[in-house]
Design an enzyme around this catalytic site. Structure first.
Site: not given
Ligand code: UDP
Length: 328
Positions: A11-12, A150
């Site tokens: 991922g980033f 979230y």
């Protein structure tokens, strides 16, 4: 030198962590199901002899067991993130975030391995107690507003990590990341900086949601990575929650103006109501500023990259990427 397991390592943030850990001479095992990460993010280190990558989910039990077994420290970054993702796929958000962390902690508990769990500044919710301190109250909206799922999923992750430490002595460290930015972050899932940069570079108006007076503090990825690596070797942080952020605050309209300026774009700004951008009744945070006293005291490291420099580095990466795509 240590062996690290990085979940979400393609991922980033994960890919920057992997690169930095390899550069320091560590061995790195990566688990990433490539749901939002990309193998391209690891292209600079793909053939590095100290890197092992498996395109698997953390819920693949036997693979997770093997990798946790071999690791000295687990960085758990794999998660479903991004406001668009959360609103469009609330089931995956909740299940991936809680189920993934549960799987990692359960496995780490068997071997008493240290786990560094990445949580988020989103957990502070609508709190007005600026700057946010780790021991401050968390303030959420109604469960009918999916955005809050979230934050709640990450809060459960935090409770679980603390519980594994208190009940079973699994050394866990919880970090709350405040809007990390940098090369390889993509705008598809909602993140504002890559969205604005791409819009400005394409000469399209920048889409500011709401009044644009809401503010954020953006942290350059290299500062986050430095903190993560320092924490891996620091036992003072075990059982603790730490904010990781750069307290330099900017409104979203201010950010849009800055990005138009540094790209030399002729684009303007279009204000879009939240309900058109996200969903009816969407709630945003007005301000989000970290108190970083604790992480600075713990690691003797403070953020080195200003917002201006962070935006310029990220702009340069976007330009480079555009060139590569144009040639390809
Ligand atoms: N935002 C915006 N335009 C966009 C994307 C996001 O104005 O195209 C706003 C968003 O509503 C929020 C801020 O920018 O107020 C940061 O959004 P992001 O999704 O990057 O992070 P978070 O909301 O989790 O801080």
């Amino acid at each position: 030198m240590a062996t690290f397991l990085v979940t979400g390592g393609a991922g980033f943030i994960g890919s920057h962590l992997v690169e930095a850990a390899l550069a320091e001479g560590h061995r790195v095992l990566v688990l990433d199901d490539l749901s939002s990460g990309s193998i391209e993010n690891l292209s600079a280190v793909r053939t590095h002899p100290a890197l092992e990558f498996l395109p698997e989910s953390v819920t693949s039990k036997s693979i997770l067991a093997e990798f946790v077994d071999r690791a000295d420290v687990v960085f758990h970054l794999a998660a479903t993130v991004g406001v668009f993702n959360i609103i469009e796929s609330p089931v995956a958000t909740i299940e991936n975030n809680i189920g993934g962390t549960e799987a990692v902690l359960r496995m780490a508990a068997k071997k008493k391995k240290k786990v560094i769990l990445t949580s988020t500044s989103e957990v502070y919710g609508k709190s007005h107690r600026i700057p946010f301190r780790e021991d401050g109250d968390l303030v959420f909206g109604a469960t009918s507003k999916s955005r809050w799922s979230y934050a709640c999923s990450k809060v459960i992750d935090e409770f679980l990590a603390l519980a594994y430490w208190r009940e079973f002595g699994v050394p866990t460290v919880i970090v709350r990341l405040f809007n990390t930015i940098g090369p390889r972050q993509i705008g598809r899932y909602g993140m504002v900086v890559p969205r604005f940069l791409n819009q400005a570079l394409a000469g399209q108006d920048l889409t500011v949601y709401g009044s644009g007076q809401q503010s954020r503090c953006f942290t350059y990825v290299s500062d986050v990575v430095r903190w993560l690596l320092l924490l891996s070797a620091n036992d003072r942080a075990v059982g603790e929650i730490l904010n990781l952020g750069n307290p330099e605050e900017i409104t979203i309209t201010g950010l849009a103006r800055k990005i138009i300026e540094i790209t030399g774009s002729s684009a303007g700004i279009e204000f879009i109501p939240y309900e058109r951008a996200y969903e009816l009744g969407f709630e945003d945070m007005e301000r989000r500023v970290p108190d970083i006293e604790k992480i600075v005291a713990c690691t003797s490291y403070s953020p080195q990259v200003t917002l201006d420099a962070a935006l310029r580095h990220t702009r340069d990466w976007c330009l480079e990427r555009q060139k590569q795509y144009a040639i390809a």
